[in-house]
Write a protein that holds these residues in place. Structure first.
Motif, PDB file in Angstrom:
ATOM      1  N   HIS A  60     -13.614  -9.397 -52.205  1.00 47.68           N
ATOM      2  CA  HIS A  60     -13.014  -8.308 -51.442  1.00 47.68           C
ATOM      3  C   HIS A  60     -12.170  -8.911 -50.323  1.00 47.68           C
ATOM      4  O   HIS A  60     -12.641  -9.763 -49.574  1.00 47.68           O
ATOM      5  CB  HIS A  60     -14.087  -7.389 -50.863  1.00 47.68           C
ATOM      6  CG  HIS A  60     -13.522  -6.140 -50.298  1.00 47.68           C
ATOM      7  ND1 HIS A  60     -13.217  -5.043 -51.071  1.00 47.68           N
ATOM      8  CD2 HIS A  60     -13.189  -5.808 -49.036  1.00 47.68           C
ATOM      9  CE1 HIS A  60     -12.722  -4.086 -50.304  1.00 47.68           C
ATOM     10  NE2 HIS A  60     -12.694  -4.528 -49.060  1.00 47.68           N
ATOM     11  N   CYS A  61     -10.965  -8.462 -50.221  1.00 44.32           N
ATOM     12  CA  CYS A  61     -10.006  -8.983 -49.251  1.00 44.32           C
ATOM     13  C   CYS A  61      -9.695  -7.895 -48.229  1.00 44.32           C
ATOM     14  O   CYS A  61      -9.335  -6.773 -48.597  1.00 44.32           O
ATOM     15  CB  CYS A  61      -8.749  -9.402 -49.996  1.00 44.32           C
ATOM     16  SG  CYS A  61      -7.427  -9.976 -48.950  1.00 44.32           S
ATOM     17  N   ILE A  62      -9.827  -8.229 -46.954  1.00 46.40           N
ATOM     18  CA  ILE A  62      -9.504  -7.307 -45.866  1.00 46.40           C
ATOM     19  C   ILE A  62      -8.280  -7.878 -45.146  1.00 46.40           C
ATOM     20  O   ILE A  62      -8.353  -8.957 -44.550  1.00 46.40           O
ATOM     21  CB  ILE A  62     -10.679  -7.159 -44.889  1.00 46.40           C
ATOM     22  CG1 ILE A  62     -11.928  -6.680 -45.629  1.00 46.40           C
ATOM     23  CG2 ILE A  62     -10.308  -6.214 -43.744  1.00 46.40           C
ATOM     24  CD1 ILE A  62     -13.217  -6.865 -44.853  1.00 46.40           C
ATOM     25  N   ILE A  63      -7.178  -7.183 -45.235  1.00 44.57           N
ATOM     26  CA  ILE A  63      -5.929  -7.649 -44.628  1.00 44.57           C
ATOM     27  C   ILE A  63      -6.047  -7.575 -43.110  1.00 44.57           C
ATOM     28  O   ILE A  63      -6.391  -6.538 -42.551  1.00 44.57           O
ATOM     29  CB  ILE A  63      -4.744  -6.798 -45.102  1.00 44.57           C
ATOM     30  CG1 ILE A  63      -4.574  -6.902 -46.625  1.00 44.57           C
ATOM     31  CG2 ILE A  63      -3.456  -7.224 -44.386  1.00 44.57           C
ATOM     32  CD1 ILE A  63      -3.600  -5.879 -47.203  1.00 44.57           C
ATOM     33  N   GLN A  64      -5.740  -8.684 -42.449  1.00 47.26           N
ATOM     34  CA  GLN A  64      -5.716  -8.725 -40.986  1.00 47.26           C
ATOM     35  C   GLN A  64      -4.294  -8.642 -40.446  1.00 47.26           C
ATOM     36  O   GLN A  64      -4.051  -8.034 -39.415  1.00 47.26           O
ATOM     37  CB  GLN A  64      -6.391 -10.001 -40.473  1.00 47.26           C
ATOM     38  CG  GLN A  64      -7.849 -10.116 -40.863  1.00 47.26           C
ATOM     39  CD  GLN A  64      -8.682  -8.992 -40.286  1.00 47.26           C
ATOM     40  OE1 GLN A  64      -8.559  -8.643 -39.121  1.00 47.26           O
ATOM     41  NE2 GLN A  64      -9.530  -8.408 -41.117  1.00 47.26           N
ATOM     42  N   ASN A  65      -3.373  -9.292 -41.150  1.00 48.26           N
ATOM     43  CA  ASN A  65      -1.987  -9.331 -40.695  1.00 48.26           C
ATOM     44  C   ASN A  65      -1.091  -9.727 -41.860  1.00 48.26           C
ATOM     45  O   ASN A  65      -1.506 -10.517 -42.711  1.00 48.26           O
ATOM     46  CB  ASN A  65      -1.847 -10.345 -39.545  1.00 48.26           C
ATOM     47  CG  ASN A  65      -0.495 -10.291 -38.882  1.00 48.26           C
ATOM     48  OD1 ASN A  65       0.142  -9.243 -38.807  1.00 48.26           O
ATOM     49  ND2 ASN A  65      -0.039 -11.424 -38.398  1.00 48.26           N
TER      50      ASN A  65
END
Length: 119
Positions: A60-65
């Motif tokens: 699971h990837c959570i975009i920060q920027n």
């Protein structure tokens, strides 16, 4: 659609493990080059790698920027464990041509309680 929007759609498909939809975003001659692994060349080889990965773990990837410039998008991301990394995507004709991930394999293993590789 902007490259950032394409990448946001890609991450949504990745998080939902929608392999067929993911593969539509890769160019036929794409390269997935993760610094902690050997580069994977070609869309079908990338499909196999992702299929194997999805079978082993719930990534699971959570975009920060995200920063878009010319034909590329740089993305800082985390996962639910707090592991942090950066990936740069280079696009050709609206498709991912090169995906280059910058992350540390030992740190990843520690965050996910995996055996630390000896090689």
């Amino acid at each position: 659609m902007s490259l950032k929007q394409t990448l946001e759609k890609f991450i949504s498909f990745y998080n939902d493990q929608k392999l067929d939809e993911l593969m539509e975003i890769y160019a036929d001659d794409a390269v997935n080059d993760q610094t902690a692994l050997r580069p994977i060349h070609g869309k079908e080889a990338i499909r196999k790698m992702l299929q194997d990965q999805f079978g082993r773990l719930k990534a699971h990837c959570i975009i920060q920027n995200m920063v878009e410039q010319d034909n590329s998008v740089a993305m800082e991301w985390t996962d639910p464990s707090g592991f942090r990394a950066c990936t740069v995507f280079y696009f050709k004709e609206g498709k991912i041509w090169i995906q280059r991930g910058y992350w540390d394999k030992i740190t990843y293993c520690k965050y996910h309680n995996l055996d630390i590789p000896r090689e």
